[in-house]
Design a protein around this motif. Structure first.
Motif, PDB file in Angstrom:
ATOM      1  N   LEU A  24       5.341  -4.337  -2.060  1.00 23.36           N
ATOM      2  CA  LEU A  24       6.716  -4.031  -1.659  1.00 23.36           C
ATOM      3  C   LEU A  24       7.757  -4.557  -2.644  1.00 23.36           C
ATOM      4  CD1 LEU A  24       8.671  -2.827   0.409  1.00 23.36           C
ATOM      5  CD2 LEU A  24       8.563  -5.010   1.631  1.00 23.36           C
ATOM      6  N   SER A  25       7.666  -5.819  -3.002  1.00 19.02           N
ATOM      7  CA  SER A  25       8.691  -6.387  -3.900  1.00 19.02           C
ATOM      8  C   SER A  25       8.651  -5.719  -5.274  1.00 19.02           C
ATOM      9  CB  SER A  25       8.541  -7.902  -4.022  1.00 19.02           C
ATOM     10  OG  SER A  25       7.286  -8.230  -4.555  1.00 19.02           O
ATOM     11  N   GLU A  26       7.467  -5.363  -5.743  1.00 19.95           N
ATOM     12  CA  GLU A  26       7.364  -4.688  -7.037  1.00 19.95           C
ATOM     13  C   GLU A  26       7.957  -3.281  -6.963  1.00 19.95           C
ATOM     14  OE1 GLU A  26       4.143  -3.586 -10.533  1.00 19.95           O
ATOM     15  OE2 GLU A  26       3.443  -4.620  -8.746  1.00 19.95           O
ATOM     16  N   ARG A  27       7.697  -2.576  -5.861  1.00 22.53           N
ATOM     17  CA  ARG A  27       8.251  -1.227  -5.712  1.00 22.53           C
ATOM     18  C   ARG A  27       9.771  -1.261  -5.592  1.00 22.53           C
ATOM     19  NH1 ARG A  27       6.268   1.041  -0.946  1.00 22.53           N
ATOM     20  NH2 ARG A  27       5.358  -0.936  -0.304  1.00 22.53           N
ATOM     21  N   ILE A  28      10.308  -2.274  -4.919  1.00 23.74           N
ATOM     22  CA  ILE A  28      11.759  -2.431  -4.832  1.00 23.74           C
ATOM     23  C   ILE A  28      12.333  -2.674  -6.226  1.00 23.74           C
ATOM     24  CG2 ILE A  28      13.599  -3.967  -4.013  1.00 23.74           C
ATOM     25  CD1 ILE A  28      11.964  -4.264  -1.401  1.00 23.74           C
ATOM     26  N   ALA A  29      11.684  -3.541  -6.981  1.00 19.68           N
ATOM     27  CA  ALA A  29      12.153  -3.843  -8.341  1.00 19.68           C
ATOM     28  C   ALA A  29      12.125  -2.597  -9.222  1.00 19.68           C
ATOM     29  CB  ALA A  29      11.304  -4.958  -8.954  1.00 19.68           C
ATOM     30  N   ILE A  30      11.080  -1.803  -9.105  1.00 20.91           N
ATOM     31  CA  ILE A  30      10.967  -0.573  -9.897  1.00 20.91           C
ATOM     32  C   ILE A  30      12.086   0.396  -9.519  1.00 20.91           C
ATOM     33  CG2 ILE A  30       9.558   1.492 -10.288  1.00 20.91           C
ATOM     34  CD1 ILE A  30       7.082  -0.402 -10.076  1.00 20.91           C
ATOM     35  N   ALA A  31      12.350   0.545  -8.233  1.00 18.33           N
ATOM     36  CA  ALA A  31      13.408   1.455  -7.782  1.00 18.33           C
ATOM     37  C   ALA A  31      14.766   1.041  -8.336  1.00 18.33           C
ATOM     38  CB  ALA A  31      13.446   1.495  -6.260  1.00 18.33           C
ATOM     39  N   LYS A  32      15.001  -0.248  -8.454  1.00 17.44           N
ATOM     40  CA  LYS A  32      16.289  -0.759  -8.924  1.00 17.44           C
ATOM     41  C   LYS A  32      16.396  -0.856 -10.440  1.00 17.44           C
ATOM     42  CE  LYS A  32      17.373  -3.732  -4.964  1.00 17.44           C
ATOM     43  NZ  LYS A  32      17.614  -5.141  -4.595  1.00 17.44           N
ATOM     44  N   ARG A  33      15.274  -0.813 -11.150  1.00 17.38           N
ATOM     45  CA  ARG A  33      15.259  -1.062 -12.594  1.00 17.38           C
ATOM     46  C   ARG A  33      15.776   0.135 -13.374  1.00 17.38           C
ATOM     47  NH1 ARG A  33       9.773  -2.214 -13.683  1.00 17.38           N
ATOM     48  NH2 ARG A  33      10.115  -4.167 -12.579  1.00 17.38           N
ATOM     49  N   ALA A  34      16.951  -0.007 -13.943  1.00 11.17           N
ATOM     50  CA  ALA A  34      17.614   1.088 -14.653  1.00 11.17           C
ATOM     51  C   ALA A  34      16.818   1.586 -15.862  1.00 11.17           C
ATOM     52  CB  ALA A  34      19.011   0.664 -15.088  1.00 11.17           C
ATOM     53  N   GLU A  42      12.507   7.399  -8.544  1.00 13.21           N
ATOM     54  CA  GLU A  42      12.544   8.236  -7.342  1.00 13.21           C
ATOM     55  C   GLU A  42      11.264   8.070  -6.525  1.00 13.21           C
ATOM     56  OE1 GLU A  42      13.700  12.324  -8.094  1.00 13.21           O
ATOM     57  OE2 GLU A  42      15.146  11.638  -9.585  1.00 13.21           O
ATOM     58  N   ALA A  43      10.123   7.990  -7.190  1.00 10.60           N
ATOM     59  CA  ALA A  43       8.856   7.778  -6.479  1.00 10.60           C
ATOM     60  C   ALA A  43       8.851   6.412  -5.789  1.00 10.60           C
ATOM     61  CB  ALA A  43       7.676   7.904  -7.442  1.00 10.60           C
ATOM     62  N   ALA A  44       9.374   5.407  -6.467  1.00  6.43           N
ATOM     63  CA  ALA A  44       9.456   4.073  -5.858  1.00  6.43           C
ATOM     64  C   ALA A  44      10.353   4.118  -4.623  1.00  6.43           C
ATOM     65  CB  ALA A  44       9.971   3.053  -6.876  1.00  6.43           C
ATOM     66  N   LEU A  45      11.472   4.821  -4.716  1.00  2.80           N
ATOM     67  CA  LEU A  45      12.357   4.975  -3.556  1.00  2.80           C
ATOM     68  C   LEU A  45      11.649   5.669  -2.402  1.00  2.80           C
ATOM     69  CD1 LEU A  45      15.915   6.045  -4.746  1.00  2.80           C
ATOM     70  CD2 LEU A  45      15.339   4.168  -3.217  1.00  2.80           C
ATOM     71  N   ARG A  46      10.976   6.779  -2.714  1.00  6.41           N
ATOM     72  CA  ARG A  46      10.269   7.520  -1.657  1.00  6.41           C
ATOM     73  C   ARG A  46       9.177   6.669  -1.026  1.00  6.41           C
ATOM     74  NH1 ARG A  46      10.621  11.914  -5.390  1.00  6.41           N
ATOM     75  NH2 ARG A  46       8.419  11.666  -5.841  1.00  6.41           N
ATOM     76  N   SER A  47       8.564   5.790  -1.821  1.00  7.03           N
ATOM     77  CA  SER A  47       7.515   4.931  -1.263  1.00  7.03           C
ATOM     78  C   SER A  47       8.077   3.916  -0.272  1.00  7.03           C
ATOM     79  CB  SER A  47       6.761   4.202  -2.383  1.00  7.03           C
ATOM     80  OG  SER A  47       7.494   3.087  -2.868  1.00  7.03           O
ATOM     81  N   LEU A  48       9.389   3.713  -0.315  1.00  3.60           N
ATOM     82  CA  LEU A  48      10.045   2.744   0.569  1.00  3.60           C
ATOM     83  C   LEU A  48      10.656   3.391   1.818  1.00  3.60           C
ATOM     84  CD1 LEU A  48      11.982   0.810  -2.224  1.00  3.60           C
ATOM     85  CD2 LEU A  48       9.899   0.057  -1.060  1.00  3.60           C
ATOM     86  N   LEU A  49      10.573   4.698   1.938  1.00  8.19           N
ATOM     87  CA  LEU A  49      11.265   5.419   3.013  1.00  8.19           C
ATOM     88  C   LEU A  49      11.040   4.834   4.406  1.00  8.19           C
ATOM     89  CD1 LEU A  49      11.055   9.207   2.157  1.00  8.19           C
ATOM     90  CD2 LEU A  49      13.101   7.902   2.697  1.00  8.19           C
ATOM     91  N   HIS A  50       9.858   4.346   4.696  1.00  9.46           N
ATOM     92  CA  HIS A  50       9.547   3.860   6.039  1.00  9.46           C
ATOM     93  C   HIS A  50       9.662   2.348   6.156  1.00  9.46           C
ATOM     94  CE1 HIS A  50       8.470   7.875   7.157  1.00  9.46           C
ATOM     95  NE2 HIS A  50       7.714   7.964   6.088  1.00  9.46           N
ATOM     96  N   ASP A  51      10.218   1.716   5.142  1.00  8.90           N
ATOM     97  CA  ASP A  51      10.367   0.267   5.174  1.00  8.90           C
ATOM     98  C   ASP A  51      11.792  -0.089   5.607  1.00  8.90           C
ATOM     99  OD1 ASP A  51       8.869  -2.338   4.128  1.00  8.90           O
ATOM    100  OD2 ASP A  51      11.008  -2.498   3.659  1.00  8.90           O
ATOM    101  N   LYS A  53      13.694  -2.213   4.449  1.00 11.39           N
ATOM    102  CA  LYS A  53      14.548  -2.569   3.306  1.00 11.39           C
ATOM    103  C   LYS A  53      15.046  -1.331   2.554  1.00 11.39           C
ATOM    104  CE  LYS A  53      12.371  -6.996   2.732  1.00 11.39           C
ATOM    105  NZ  LYS A  53      12.068  -8.077   1.857  1.00 11.39           N
ATOM    106  N   PHE A  54      14.560  -0.170   2.948  1.00 15.16           N
ATOM    107  CA  PHE A  54      14.880   1.053   2.222  1.00 15.16           C
ATOM    108  C   PHE A  54      16.383   1.293   2.100  1.00 15.16           C
ATOM    109  CE2 PHE A  54      16.281   5.430   2.582  1.00 15.16           C
ATOM    110  CZ  PHE A  54      15.902   5.884   1.334  1.00 15.16           C
ATOM    111  N   ILE A  55      17.104   1.256   3.212  1.00 17.82           N
ATOM    112  CA  ILE A  55      18.535   1.583   3.194  1.00 17.82           C
ATOM    113  C   ILE A  55      19.289   0.698   2.207  1.00 17.82           C
ATOM    114  CG2 ILE A  55      20.674   1.599   4.561  1.00 17.82           C
ATOM    115  CD1 ILE A  55      18.907   3.939   5.246  1.00 17.82           C
ATOM    116  N   ASP A  56      19.018  -0.599   2.237  1.00 18.11           N
ATOM    117  CA  ASP A  56      19.730  -1.507   1.331  1.00 18.11           C
ATOM    118  C   ASP A  56      19.412  -1.212  -0.131  1.00 18.11           C
ATOM    119  OD1 ASP A  56      21.127  -2.881   3.306  1.00 18.11           O
ATOM    120  OD2 ASP A  56      19.490  -4.289   3.621  1.00 18.11           O
ATOM    121  N   VAL A  57      18.149  -0.929  -0.422  1.00 17.16           N
ATOM    122  CA  VAL A  57      17.764  -0.608  -1.801  1.00 17.16           C
ATOM    123  C   VAL A  57      18.444   0.685  -2.242  1.00 17.16           C
ATOM    124  CG1 VAL A  57      15.832   0.018  -3.319  1.00 17.16           C
ATOM    125  CG2 VAL A  57      15.544  -1.809  -1.630  1.00 17.16           C
ATOM    126  N   ALA A  58      18.367   1.711  -1.411  1.00 15.20           N
ATOM    127  CA  ALA A  58      18.958   2.999  -1.764  1.00 15.20           C
ATOM    128  C   ALA A  58      20.475   2.893  -1.901  1.00 15.20           C
ATOM    129  CB  ALA A  58      18.585   4.051  -0.719  1.00 15.20           C
TER     130      ALA A  58
END
Length: 132
Positions: A24-34, A42-51, A53-58
């Protein structure tokens, strides 16, 4: 999930990890990493859809005006999908908060404005379902 893997392999790996708590923490970092390719983010974001923490990351991505319009629009679209598929798991207050946060985003870029409108429609549908 290493950068040495090809993009298609990394996308597939990220999407398959949707319920994996250890990554989870790695996928969040990937989603945020410019510096990551947009497909990976986008794949990292989609992987978080049911978590939860998704809304805050997005929303972090959406609110960051230094981000490109494509990743911001993808994050908005994912928020809309989250409301569509997980709206029944969210409280009315949570849905209203997400709606307010999206309305506050400056939709200067045309793609972002369109994505926000679609996401707001999905949030409104989820709100009407929760009040029924």
């Amino acid at each position: 999930l290493t950068r040495d893997s090809g993009i298609k392999l990394r996308v597939a790996a990220l999407l398959s990890l949707g319920n994996d708590r250890e990554s989870l923490s790695e996928r969040i970092a990937i989603a945020k990493r410019a510096g990551e390719p947009s497909e990976i983010r986008e794949a990292a974001l989609r992987s978080l859809l049911h978590d939860n923490k998704f809304i805050d990351v997005a929303m972090t991505i959406v609110a960051d005006e230094t981000e490109g319009s494509a990743i911001r629009a993808a994050a908005v679209a994912a928020i809309g999908l989250n409301a569509l598929y997980n709206g029944s798991k969210l409280t009315t207050q949570q849905l209203r908060e997400v709606r307010s946060r999206l309305i506050a985003v400056d939709p200067i870029q045309r793609d972002l404005g369109s994505a926000i409108k679609k996401a707001l429609l999905r949030i409104d549908r989820a709100l009407s379902d929760t009040s029924s």
